[in-house]
Design a protein around this motif. Structure first.
Motif, PDB file in Angstrom:
ATOM      1  N   SER A   1       0.874  -1.168   0.000  1.00 49.92           N
ATOM      2  CA  SER A   1       0.000   0.000   0.000  1.00 49.92           C
ATOM      3  C   SER A   1       0.911   1.218   0.000  1.00 49.92           C
ATOM      4  CB  SER A   1      -0.900   0.005   1.241  1.00 49.92           C
ATOM      5  OG  SER A   1      -1.669   1.191   1.289  1.00 49.92           O
ATOM      6  N   VAL A   2       0.703   2.107  -0.972  1.00 54.88           N
ATOM      7  CA  VAL A   2       1.619   3.246  -1.119  1.00 54.88           C
ATOM      8  C   VAL A   2       0.856   4.572  -1.177  1.00 54.88           C
ATOM      9  CG1 VAL A   2       3.406   1.892  -2.276  1.00 54.88           C
ATOM     10  CG2 VAL A   2       1.630   2.994  -3.637  1.00 54.88           C
ATOM     11  N   LYS A   3       1.574   5.619  -0.800  1.00 56.01           N
ATOM     12  CA  LYS A   3       1.035   6.973  -0.866  1.00 56.01           C
ATOM     13  C   LYS A   3       1.178   7.530  -2.285  1.00 56.01           C
ATOM     14  CE  LYS A   3       2.826   7.819   3.823  1.00 56.01           C
ATOM     15  NZ  LYS A   3       3.786   8.627   4.622  1.00 56.01           N
TER      16      LYS A   3
ATOM     17  N   VAL B   1       5.274   8.074  -6.662  1.00 56.55           N
ATOM     18  CA  VAL B   1       5.985   7.351  -7.721  1.00 56.55           C
ATOM     19  C   VAL B   1       5.032   6.617  -8.653  1.00 56.55           C
ATOM     20  CG1 VAL B   1       7.723   5.581  -8.217  1.00 56.55           C
ATOM     21  CG2 VAL B   1       7.981   7.074  -6.218  1.00 56.55           C
ATOM     22  N   PHE B   2       4.015   5.983  -8.085  1.00 60.57           N
ATOM     23  CA  PHE B   2       3.177   5.090  -8.877  1.00 60.57           C
ATOM     24  C   PHE B   2       1.816   5.656  -9.257  1.00 60.57           C
ATOM     25  CE2 PHE B   2       5.995   2.417  -6.236  1.00 60.57           C
ATOM     26  CZ  PHE B   2       6.704   1.795  -7.255  1.00 60.57           C
ATOM     27  N   SER B   3       1.356   6.666  -8.573  1.00 63.85           N
ATOM     28  CA  SER B   3       0.043   7.223  -8.894  1.00 63.85           C
ATOM     29  C   SER B   3      -0.131   8.578  -8.212  1.00 63.85           C
ATOM     30  CB  SER B   3      -1.080   6.285  -8.434  1.00 63.85           C
ATOM     31  OG  SER B   3      -1.141   6.258  -7.019  1.00 63.85           O
TER      32      SER B   3
ATOM     33  N   GLY C   1      -2.778   9.230  -6.409  1.00 64.47           N
ATOM     34  CA  GLY C   1      -3.524   8.996  -5.178  1.00 64.47           C
ATOM     35  C   GLY C   1      -2.959   7.790  -4.453  1.00 64.47           C
ATOM     36  N   HIS C   2      -3.572   7.441  -3.330  1.00 61.22           N
ATOM     37  CA  HIS C   2      -3.170   6.236  -2.603  1.00 61.22           C
ATOM     38  C   HIS C   2      -3.420   5.029  -3.507  1.00 61.22           C
ATOM     39  CE1 HIS C   2      -2.471   8.302   1.226  1.00 61.22           C
ATOM     40  NE2 HIS C   2      -3.486   9.094   0.864  1.00 61.22           N
ATOM     41  N   HIS C   3      -2.525   4.058  -3.439  1.00 60.18           N
ATOM     42  CA  HIS C   3      -2.552   3.008  -4.455  1.00 60.18           C
ATOM     43  C   HIS C   3      -2.058   1.691  -3.868  1.00 60.18           C
ATOM     44  CE1 HIS C   3      -3.045   1.689  -8.472  1.00 60.18           C
ATOM     45  NE2 HIS C   3      -1.793   1.772  -8.887  1.00 60.18           N
ATOM     46  N   ILE C   4      -2.344   0.599  -4.607  1.00 61.28           N
ATOM     47  CA  ILE C   4      -1.862  -0.729  -4.252  1.00 61.28           C
ATOM     48  C   ILE C   4      -1.068  -1.268  -5.436  1.00 61.28           C
ATOM     49  CG2 ILE C   4      -2.500  -3.072  -3.565  1.00 61.28           C
ATOM     50  CD1 ILE C   4      -3.215  -1.011  -1.463  1.00 61.28           C
ATOM     51  N   ILE C   5       0.099  -1.849  -5.158  1.00 62.07           N
ATOM     52  CA  ILE C   5       0.916  -2.434  -6.219  1.00 62.07           C
ATOM     53  C   ILE C   5       1.396  -3.815  -5.795  1.00 62.07           C
ATOM     54  CG2 ILE C   5       1.712  -0.174  -7.042  1.00 62.07           C
ATOM     55  CD1 ILE C   5       4.416  -0.778  -5.646  1.00 62.07           C
TER      56      ILE C   5
ATOM     57  N   GLU D   1       2.085  -2.732 -11.637  1.00 66.67           N
ATOM     58  CA  GLU D   1       1.277  -1.574 -11.217  1.00 66.67           C
ATOM     59  C   GLU D   1      -0.006  -1.595 -12.036  1.00 66.67           C
ATOM     60  OE1 GLU D   1      -0.727   1.273 -11.278  1.00 66.67           O
ATOM     61  OE2 GLU D   1       0.768   2.486 -12.337  1.00 66.67           O
ATOM     62  N   PRO D   2      -1.163  -1.845 -11.413  1.00 69.39           N
ATOM     63  CA  PRO D   2      -2.387  -2.155 -12.153  1.00 69.39           C
ATOM     64  C   PRO D   2      -3.034  -1.010 -12.931  1.00 69.39           C
ATOM     65  CG  PRO D   2      -2.842  -1.985  -9.811  1.00 69.39           C
ATOM     66  CD  PRO D   2      -1.346  -1.930  -9.957  1.00 69.39           C
ATOM     67  N   LEU D   3      -2.380   0.139 -12.972  1.00 69.26           N
ATOM     68  CA  LEU D   3      -2.909   1.228 -13.781  1.00 69.26           C
ATOM     69  C   LEU D   3      -2.040   1.545 -14.993  1.00 69.26           C
ATOM     70  CD1 LEU D   3      -4.276   3.880 -11.237  1.00 69.26           C
ATOM     71  CD2 LEU D   3      -5.588   2.549 -12.893  1.00 69.26           C
ATOM     72  N   SER D   4      -0.863   0.923 -15.106  1.00 64.27           N
ATOM     73  CA  SER D   4       0.058   1.348 -16.156  1.00 64.27           C
ATOM     74  C   SER D   4       1.013   0.247 -16.603  1.00 64.27           C
ATOM     75  CB  SER D   4       0.870   2.554 -15.665  1.00 64.27           C
ATOM     76  OG  SER D   4       1.890   2.880 -16.581  1.00 64.27           O
TER      77      SER D   4
END
Length: 248
Positions: free
Chosen positions: A193-195, A198-200, A202-206, A220-223
């Motif tokens: 769980s990340v803030k 780097v990856f998004s 908003g708050h995100h899960i990778i 990374e489920p968005l990109s």
């Protein structure tokens, strides 16, 4: 013939000539107007004809497109994963994938708020090779078992209870590069769980499924672009909120 009479005849001829000239000019003007009118009418006719053809083509396209869309929804989604995904050890699933992007998830959709179920689906499939554990199945489990919080998103409880539900052993890790690498060396898959950063935005899960000398390997489920990169621990350690390690 007297001069007066000749002068009168000359005036009459002049008058008649001017009259004929006016008629000729008027006739020419009428002809020009008629030609312009014909051109305008022809232009309007051609425009309407083209418009009609375009509408007919659009109707045909929509008529043939709709059955294809219906076919995708009724054949691809129940099938679950593709052969290409099943052939990979750690396939990337995307939230925006048309197979599940518009599937309802809480007060949103998988495409809008389903990073948690998508990541748990990737981990569960990679470890169990059970191709029925799709993002749709995980999202439904989360909803039905209280792991979705309205107006907030996926609860962290999904990553423990949900992992165990799908046959996995789950352990929490501290935010430590050595712990992460040690777990990966033992065959684990990690969910973070990340803030925002780097990856998004908003708050995100990778998911992290491995590492090498160039860095950690991320799904990374968005990109697809961000998933193709490798990341040094120092690049994202400051945005990590929690880490779960999974084994079967």
């Amino acid at each position: 013939m007297s001069d007066y009479k000749r002068e009168s005849e000359t005036r009459e001829e002049k008058r008649l000539r001017m009259k004929r000239e006016r008629r000729r000019v008027m006739t020419n003007r009428i002809i020009v107007l008629v030609v312009i009118l014909i051109i305008v009418l022809l232009s309007l006719f051609m425009c309407n004809l083209k418009k009609g053809n375009k509408e007919e083509q659009t109707t045909k396209v929509e008529t043939t497109k709709n059955p294809q869309t219906t076919q995708v929804e009724t054949t691809v989604i129940p099938k679950g994963l593709t052969e290409d995904e099943e052939g990979q050890s750690d396939p990337l699933f995307l939230q925006k994938d048309p197979r599940w992007a518009n599937v309802k998830y809480g007060d949103s959709t998988i495409g809008g708020a389903g990073c948690g179920p998508v990541c748990l689906s990737m981990v569960a499939f990679s470890l169990t090779r059970d191709d029925t554990i799709t993002p749709i199945k995980v999202a439904k489990y989360a909803e039905q078992n209280g792991h979705y919080v309205k107006n907030a998103g996926t609860a962290w409880s999904l990553f423990t209870a949900g992992g165990e539900h799908f046959g996995l052993k789950v352990n929490g890790l501290s935010i430590s590069e050595s712990e992460m690498k040690n777990a990966l060396d033992k065959g684990a898959k990690l969910i973070l769980s990340v803030k925002p950063g780097v990856f998004s935005r908003g708050h995100h899960i990778i998911e992290i499924y491995g590492y090498d000398k160039d860095g950690f390997k991320v799904n990374e489920p968005l990109s697809t672009k961000r998933s193709a990169k490798k990341y040094k621990f120092d690049q994202f350690k400051g945005i990590i909120k929690a880490i779960w390690a999974y084994n079967n």
